[in-house]
Design a protein around this motif. Structure first.
Motif, PDB file in Angstrom:
ATOM      1  N   GLY A  14       0.818  -1.342  -0.050  1.00 10.04           N
ATOM      2  CA  GLY A  14      -0.070  -0.022   0.173  1.00 10.04           C
ATOM      3  C   GLY A  14       0.972   1.267   0.144  1.00 10.04           C
ATOM      4  N   PHE A  15       2.142   1.108   0.384  1.00 11.85           N
ATOM      5  CA  PHE A  15       2.976   2.363   0.568  1.00 11.85           C
ATOM      6  C   PHE A  15       4.110   2.313  -0.412  1.00 11.85           C
ATOM      7  CE2 PHE A  15       6.297   5.248   2.505  1.00 11.85           C
ATOM      8  CZ  PHE A  15       5.339   6.035   2.747  1.00 11.85           C
ATOM      9  N   TRP A  16       4.689   1.169  -0.950  1.00 11.58           N
ATOM     10  CA  TRP A  16       5.659   1.081  -1.707  1.00 11.58           C
ATOM     11  C   TRP A  16       5.374   0.122  -3.066  1.00 11.58           C
ATOM     12  CZ3 TRP A  16       7.518   0.617   3.486  1.00 11.58           C
ATOM     13  CH2 TRP A  16       8.250   1.486   3.798  1.00 11.58           C
ATOM     14  N   ALA A  17       6.060   0.543  -4.211  1.00  6.94           N
ATOM     15  CA  ALA A  17       5.786  -0.284  -5.569  1.00  6.94           C
ATOM     16  C   ALA A  17       7.329  -0.710  -5.716  1.00  6.94           C
ATOM     17  CB  ALA A  17       5.570   0.463  -6.721  1.00  6.94           C
ATOM     18  N   THR A  18       7.261  -2.006  -6.097  1.00  8.96           N
ATOM     19  CA  THR A  18       8.420  -2.833  -6.159  1.00  8.96           C
ATOM     20  C   THR A  18       8.745  -2.923  -7.801  1.00  8.96           C
ATOM     21  OG1 THR A  18       7.638  -5.104  -6.409  1.00  8.96           O
ATOM     22  CG2 THR A  18       8.200  -4.169  -4.368  1.00  8.96           C
ATOM     23  N   GLY A  19       9.726  -3.457  -8.176  1.00  9.32           N
ATOM     24  CA  GLY A  19      10.214  -3.477  -9.656  1.00  9.32           C
ATOM     25  C   GLY A  19       9.807  -5.168 -10.155  1.00  9.32           C
ATOM     26  N   GLN A  20       9.071  -5.945  -9.277  1.00 10.23           N
ATOM     27  CA  GLN A  20       8.609  -7.020  -9.538  1.00 10.23           C
ATOM     28  C   GLN A  20       7.058  -7.030  -9.828  1.00 10.23           C
ATOM     29  OE1 GLN A  20       9.897  -9.736  -6.406  1.00 10.23           O
ATOM     30  NE2 GLN A  20       8.740  -8.728  -4.909  1.00 10.23           N
ATOM     31  N   SER A  21       6.251  -8.078 -10.124  1.00 13.12           N
ATOM     32  CA  SER A  21       4.898  -8.205 -10.243  1.00 13.12           C
ATOM     33  C   SER A  21       4.274  -8.210  -8.899  1.00 13.12           C
ATOM     34  CB  SER A  21       4.368  -9.237 -11.080  1.00 13.12           C
ATOM     35  OG  SER A  21       4.616 -10.409 -10.360  1.00 13.12           O
ATOM     36  N   SER A  22       2.939  -7.764  -8.901  1.00 10.49           N
ATOM     37  CA  SER A  22       2.203  -8.109  -7.520  1.00 10.49           C
ATOM     38  C   SER A  22       2.213  -9.436  -7.099  1.00 10.49           C
ATOM     39  CB  SER A  22       0.619  -7.346  -7.722  1.00 10.49           C
ATOM     40  OG  SER A  22      -0.030  -8.049  -8.685  1.00 10.49           O
ATOM     41  N   LEU A  23       2.030 -10.482  -7.965  1.00  6.20           N
ATOM     42  CA  LEU A  23       2.343 -11.773  -7.564  1.00  6.20           C
ATOM     43  C   LEU A  23       3.383 -12.230  -6.663  1.00  6.20           C
ATOM     44  CD1 LEU A  23       1.302 -13.694 -10.758  1.00  6.20           C
ATOM     45  CD2 LEU A  23       0.614 -14.209  -8.553  1.00  6.20           C
ATOM     46  N   GLU A  24       4.594 -11.821  -6.951  1.00  5.87           N
ATOM     47  CA  GLU A  24       5.907 -11.848  -6.471  1.00  5.87           C
ATOM     48  C   GLU A  24       5.866 -11.194  -5.114  1.00  5.87           C
ATOM     49  OE1 GLU A  24       7.265 -10.901 -10.145  1.00  5.87           O
ATOM     50  OE2 GLU A  24       8.486 -12.560 -10.282  1.00  5.87           O
ATOM     51  N   ASP A  25       5.093  -9.923  -5.176  1.00  5.33           N
ATOM     52  CA  ASP A  25       4.985  -9.199  -3.979  1.00  5.33           C
ATOM     53  C   ASP A  25       4.107  -9.853  -2.821  1.00  5.33           C
ATOM     54  OD1 ASP A  25       6.351  -7.201  -4.989  1.00  5.33           O
ATOM     55  OD2 ASP A  25       4.382  -5.808  -5.436  1.00  5.33           O
ATOM     56  N   GLY A  26       3.556 -10.933  -3.168  1.00  4.29           N
ATOM     57  CA  GLY A  26       3.056 -11.839  -2.271  1.00  4.29           C
ATOM     58  C   GLY A  26       3.879 -12.424  -1.126  1.00  4.29           C
ATOM     59  N   ASN A  27       5.175 -12.677  -1.628  1.00  3.14           N
ATOM     60  CA  ASN A  27       6.051 -13.027  -0.645  1.00  3.14           C
ATOM     61  C   ASN A  27       6.787 -12.060  -0.039  1.00  3.14           C
ATOM     62  OD1 ASN A  27       8.829 -14.050   0.030  1.00  3.14           O
ATOM     63  ND2 ASN A  27       9.130 -15.302  -1.728  1.00  3.14           N
ATOM     64  N   LEU A  28       6.611 -12.314   1.378  1.00  4.60           N
ATOM     65  CA  LEU A  28       7.110 -11.252   2.304  1.00  4.60           C
ATOM     66  C   LEU A  28       8.653 -10.754   2.069  1.00  4.60           C
ATOM     67  CD1 LEU A  28       6.655  -9.202   4.680  1.00  4.60           C
ATOM     68  CD2 LEU A  28       6.624 -11.043   6.186  1.00  4.60           C
ATOM     69  N   ALA A  29       9.478 -11.874   2.087  1.00  4.08           N
ATOM     70  CA  ALA A  29      10.743 -11.879   2.110  1.00  4.08           C
ATOM     71  C   ALA A  29      11.306 -11.148   0.613  1.00  4.08           C
ATOM     72  CB  ALA A  29      11.595 -13.117   1.865  1.00  4.08           C
ATOM     73  N   ALA A  30      10.545 -11.458  -0.303  1.00  2.00           N
ATOM     74  CA  ALA A  30      10.965 -10.866  -1.921  1.00  2.00           C
ATOM     75  C   ALA A  30      10.510  -9.309  -1.671  1.00  2.00           C
ATOM     76  CB  ALA A  30      10.158 -11.423  -2.708  1.00  2.00           C
ATOM     77  N   LEU A  31       9.578  -9.075  -1.240  1.00  7.38           N
ATOM     78  CA  LEU A  31       8.718  -7.770  -1.049  1.00  7.38           C
ATOM     79  C   LEU A  31       9.736  -6.954  -0.185  1.00  7.38           C
ATOM     80  CD1 LEU A  31       6.716  -5.587  -1.650  1.00  7.38           C
ATOM     81  CD2 LEU A  31       5.539  -6.937   0.329  1.00  7.38           C
ATOM     82  N   MET A  32      10.312  -7.478   0.849  1.00  8.70           N
ATOM     83  CA  MET A  32      11.296  -6.792   1.713  1.00  8.70           C
ATOM     84  C   MET A  32      12.565  -6.625   1.288  1.00  8.70           C
ATOM     85  SD  MET A  32       9.685  -5.639   4.663  1.00  8.70           S
ATOM     86  CE  MET A  32      11.246  -5.479   5.903  1.00  8.70           C
ATOM     87  N   GLY A  33      12.863  -7.427   0.372  1.00  8.94           N
ATOM     88  CA  GLY A  33      14.228  -7.465  -0.305  1.00  8.94           C
ATOM     89  C   GLY A  33      14.170  -6.189  -1.195  1.00  8.94           C
ATOM     90  N   TRP A  34      12.978  -5.623  -1.798  1.00  4.74           N
ATOM     91  CA  TRP A  34      13.184  -4.494  -2.588  1.00  4.74           C
ATOM     92  C   TRP A  34      12.810  -3.312  -1.607  1.00  4.74           C
ATOM     93  CZ3 TRP A  34      13.480  -3.746  -7.797  1.00  4.74           C
ATOM     94  CH2 TRP A  34      13.442  -4.822  -8.536  1.00  4.74           C
ATOM     95  N   ILE A  35      12.280  -3.421  -0.732  1.00  2.00           N
ATOM     96  CA  ILE A  35      12.130  -2.157   0.073  1.00  2.00           C
ATOM     97  C   ILE A  35      13.377  -1.886   1.035  1.00  2.00           C
ATOM     98  CG2 ILE A  35      10.593  -1.160   1.810  1.00  2.00           C
ATOM     99  CD1 ILE A  35       8.559  -2.818   0.890  1.00  2.00           C
TER     100      ILE A  35
END
Ligand code: SF4
Lengths: 363, 499
Positions: free
Chosen positions: B182-203
């Motif tokens: 809700g606060f950050w957009a990553t350089g991967q897809s929203s499907l991959e954003d479902g993986n907390l570790a991957a998401l935190m990896g981008w942030i």
């Protein structure tokens, strides 16, 4: 001249084609526009081996042993005593007028019976089944033609004949809680059931009977709530059935797609990694993030698509006006790149978005 | 998804770092949240296997079900979880504040000064609580299938929390992945954003790693155990299955204790990274400036929390398995109204969210080029209707005659479009203003936008929460099934299988 079958065999590096099952066949419909996948599936290439060989091993389809054993024990329960529980569900829950049911186990006899022999036996039994009574056929052997090669399917399911109609019954171990099941799991099993419906239809046509006798509603049997009790639901599979037919007929025309490949290209998992990866890129892919869960090549294709907007997802790509490359999108947004005519509209929207982001984040 | 977020993803992919899609955070971040990282046993329906839970990062409680197929052990687990969750929740029922009555004849209201906030790693954690609630709230504390008092009580709370999480404006149950995206957009897809570790990896990639390396590592279940509730099939085969078998077959208590320790340690290792990441997410989000209306929405959460505590103290029946017709309609109505308000509040608090509206032409921002605070029109009598002209470069879709537009800086003032004229790529919008200027024929200073001021007009508005008109429970019309049967505790519910 090499014929199609020989070419496909050479593509997979000789040897037998990978056996398909309902899951892999169902998965074929997930990205119908992808030439790479259509060719690999048609040739029966060992995709997990290829993926591993190019450094992108896959875990698709890998299940926990706990889930597998739970699935088996639930199925055994439902089918025990000549499918007594199943019959009760058909009568009480679905209100089917099953007077007295016969039970036929078409499973392997184990006496050196060949696969095709077993298929013929299934066919004969299903064909000559007496009409009017309900008959449950357990472990029938079905087959589907995948680009001209028979894929034999050994479903854990039951085909049920009632009156004129045949129904496919599929037993799954995900729960239906207070009448609601996980939508993605239902969707996945419905597509798999469609594979069986199609195979059953093709069996009937081979036997010279009307394939329309197979109901387009399948009976899905799942655990009820948190218990081991079963519950049954009728589900319409017409939509996945149509998608499946389309993709299979596309693969029947595989010769047309093969022409797109240079004659010396093969996807032999034994090739050196570099060479294999090089060969793969000769067949055009159409990556989207959904591939990651639907195709063994997902991780490889994602790496290949690096720098493209496809890896960000279909809707993102649409929101970007269909611009292909991340760098193009950025350059259009910042005005460093003059748009070609077809990108005028996209460029306009991107510049506006850039202005808004800069404006808002600067303050 | 929108072009603004899509562009943010493109920028993230290009720079290799997540990009903000909000200028302020719209979520309330508690200073004492409860974090719950649950794991379940594959193949069973929400069968608890282990959990890490607590309200301090450095002090998690680790709960393990050593023989997860045994019903009694599951209830022992629920009881222990209940002790922790209920004592956390009860901690917010000490301090009350008194508010003036909403309507004239009502008594002044009371509400708690704070409310609980539970964090789970992902939407799977929300679903876990929903199913846990469904599984336990109907249990009884007496009779043949008696369970500890905390069990059905936890069930009611878990159900309530999961229900709140359906509303985007509520912050009592938060899935970390959703809060972050809700606060950050990553350089991967929203499907991959479902993986907390991957998401935190981008942030916030670990030191020495790029975002892409961190996201790639996150996909390897050996290096990075999944955030649950489902465990990694490899872990099940190589670690869990042997340990469970050894427990079954342990020849002596001493062996059993040793195996149990081994199992607990292994499960802890599976949960610890996720536990750390959820706390890290809370820290990162908590450090962001909150939006102007966050406080107000949290107050609404506190209202609902207070109501639920009162309900439990009163009848306290477990929530029905399915909503009655009237309750269903009321929820739908609530959902729409809360969603619309949430959208409007976010846009008013955050120019990036308003940007979405401007992109679609439903709103515009510009500079006031002309202002007449004394403009009057004669209706039945002469009334003040100040006029302004705003020059904008936004792709406007609004047309002359569109009314009821508002500028977030003057929420009580309505504007309607009199005329539009375009020149040199800019649109001049003539607006007539009404309200927010006092009752006389002169507008107080500042109440009308002045020349040079930057203004934003949109159709969005925050409405007062008028509850819809619904028949009372016992007045439900027969077309909607008639009055619902009041819930009567049924032994069959309490005895329900959990296998
Ligand atoms: S992963 Fe690659 S080969 Fe498979 S469907 Fe997607 S793009 Fe095609």
């Amino acid at each position: 001249m090499e014929n199609t079958e020989q070419r496909l065999s050479r593509l997979r590096g000789g040897g037998d084609p990978e056996a398909h099952n309902a899951r892999t066949i169902a998965a074929m419909t997930r990205n119908p526009g992808c030439v790479r996948r259509a060719i690999m599936d048609a040739a029966g290439v060992d995709k997990p081996a290829v993926a591993a060989a190019v450094g992108h091993p896959t875990s698709i389809g890998r299940l926990s042993d706990f889930a597998v054993s739970r699935g088996i024990s639930f199925e055994t329960r439902v089918k025990s005593e000549g499918c007594a529980e199943l019959l009760r569900l058909l009568r009480e829950q679905l209100g089917l007028p099953v007077p007295q049911a016969h039970y036929e186990d078409l499973g392997s006899t184990g006496k050196g019976e060949t696969v095709s022999g077993r298929y013929l036996r299934s066919k004969a039994m299903l064909d000559t089944a007496e009409q009017g009574t309900g008959t449950l056929f357990d472990h029938p052997l079905l087959r589907l033609s995948i680009s001209g090669v028979w894929a034999y399917l050994e479903p854990d399911l039951v085909a049920f004949q009632l009156g004129e109609k045949f129904y496919v019954i599929e037993i799954k171990s995900f729960p239906v809680i207070d009448g609601v099941a996980d939508a993605s799991k239902v969707a996945a099993s419905v597509t798999q059931s469609a594979v069986y419906v199609l195979a059953l239809q093709s069996l009937l046509s081979e036997a010279g009977r009307d394939p329309g006798l197979v109901s387009h509603e399948v009976i899905l049997v799942c655990p009820k709530d948190f218990s081991n009790q079963a519950t049954a639901t009728l589900v319409d599979v017409r939509k996945p059935l149509a998608a499946l037919r389309r993709q299979l007929s596309r693969m029947d025309n595989i010769a047309a797609l093969l022409h797109l490949l240079p004659a010396n290209v093969t996807f032999d998992p034994e090739l050196p990694a570099m060479e294999l990866a090089q060969a793969l890129t000769q067949a055009s892919a159409r990556y989207s993030p959904e591939c990651l869960a639907a195709c063994e090549m997902g991780s490889f294709c994602r790496a290949e698509a690096k720098g493209s907007t496809a890896i960000l997802g279909r809707t993102v790509r649409e929101d970007l006006g269909g611009v292909d490359a991340v760098s193009t999108a950025l350059e259009l947004a910042t005005g460093r790149l003059q748009p070609t005519k077809d990108l005028l509209q996209a460029a306009h929207v991107l510049r506006l978005a850039q202005r808004m982001r800069t404006e808002a984040l600067a303050r | 998804m929108s072009t603004l977020t899509a562009l943010a993803r493109v920028q993230a992919a290009h720079h290799g770092a997540a990009q903000q899609i909000c200028t302020v955070r719209h979520l309330h971040v508690h200073d004492r949240p409860l974090v719950l990282v649950p794991l379940t046993l594959a193949g069973e329906t929400n069968a608890p296997l282990a959990a890490m839970v607590g309200d301090r990062h450095g002090n998690p409680q680790v709960l393990v079900v050593p023989r997860p197929r045994l019903r009694e052990q599951r209830f022992v687990f629920v009881e222990r979880l209940a002790n922790i969750v209920l004592s956390y929740v009860d901690g917010f029922t000490d301090d009350v504040e008194t508010l003036p009555a909403k309507r004239k004849d009502d008594e002044p209201r009371q509400r708690f000064t704070d409310a609980p906030q539970v964090w789970v790693p992902n939407p799977g954690g929300v679903e876990y609580l929903r199913l846990m609630g469904r599984m336990t709230r109907f249990r009884q504390t007496t009779g043949d299938y008696a369970v500890a008092a905390g069990v059905p009580q936890l069930g009611k709370w878990a159900t309530w929390l999961a229900e709140q999480a359906e509303y985007p404006d509520s912050s009592v149950l938060v899935a970390a992945t959703q809060a972050l995206t809700g606060f950050w957009a990553t350089g991967q897809s929203s499907l991959e954003d479902g993986n907390l570790a991957a998401l935190m990896g981008w942030i916030a990639p670990p030191a020495g790693m790029t975002a892409e390396q961190a996201a790639a590592t996150a996909e390897d279940p050996i290096l990075c155990p999944p955030a649950g509730p489902a465990t990694d099939p490899q872990f099940d085969r190589l670690v869990l299955a042997p340990a469970l078998r050894d427990l079954e077959e342990a020849p002596s208590d001493a062996v059993r204790v040793r195996v149990q320790e081994r199992l607990t340690l292994a499960l802890r290792e599976q949960m610890q990274p996720t536990w750390d990441r959820v706390w890290q997410a809370i820290g990162l989000l908590g450090a962001q400036q909150p939006g102007g209306s966050v406080e107000q929405r949290w107050a609404a959460d506190r209202d609902r929390f207070s109501d639920f505590v009162a309900y439990l103290r009163d009848t306290g029946h477990p929530q029905a398995k399915r909503d009655s017709a009237v309750l269903g309609a009321r929820k739908l109505h609530d959902m729409e109204r809360r969603l619309a308000n949430f959208e409007a509040q976010r846009a008013f608090d955050d120019p990036l969210v308003m940007g979405e509206q401007r992109m679609t032409g439903e709103a515009f921002t510009g500079i006031v080029t002309w202002s007449d605070p004394l403009r009057t029109v004669t209706l039945s009598r002469r009334v003040l209707r100040p006029g302004i002209v705003v020059e904008t470069e936004d792709p406007l879709r609004l047309v002359a005659g569109d009314a009821d537009l508002r500028d977030p800086q003057r929420p009580n003032q309505k504007a309607s479009i009199l005329r539009l004229s375009e020149s040199a790529g800019k649109i001049s919008v003539s607006l007539e203003l009404q309200g927010g200027t006092g009752s006389g024929l002169t507008a107080p200073p500042g109440s009308v936008p002045a020349v040079g001021e930057r203004v934003t007009y949109s159709r969005l508005q925050v409405s007062y929460m008028s509850p819809g008109q619904f028949p009372a429970r016992d007045q439900t019309p027969w077309t909607h099934g008639g009055p619902p049967q009041p819930y009567a505790p049924a032994t069959s519910d309490a005895a329900e299988d959990w296998s």
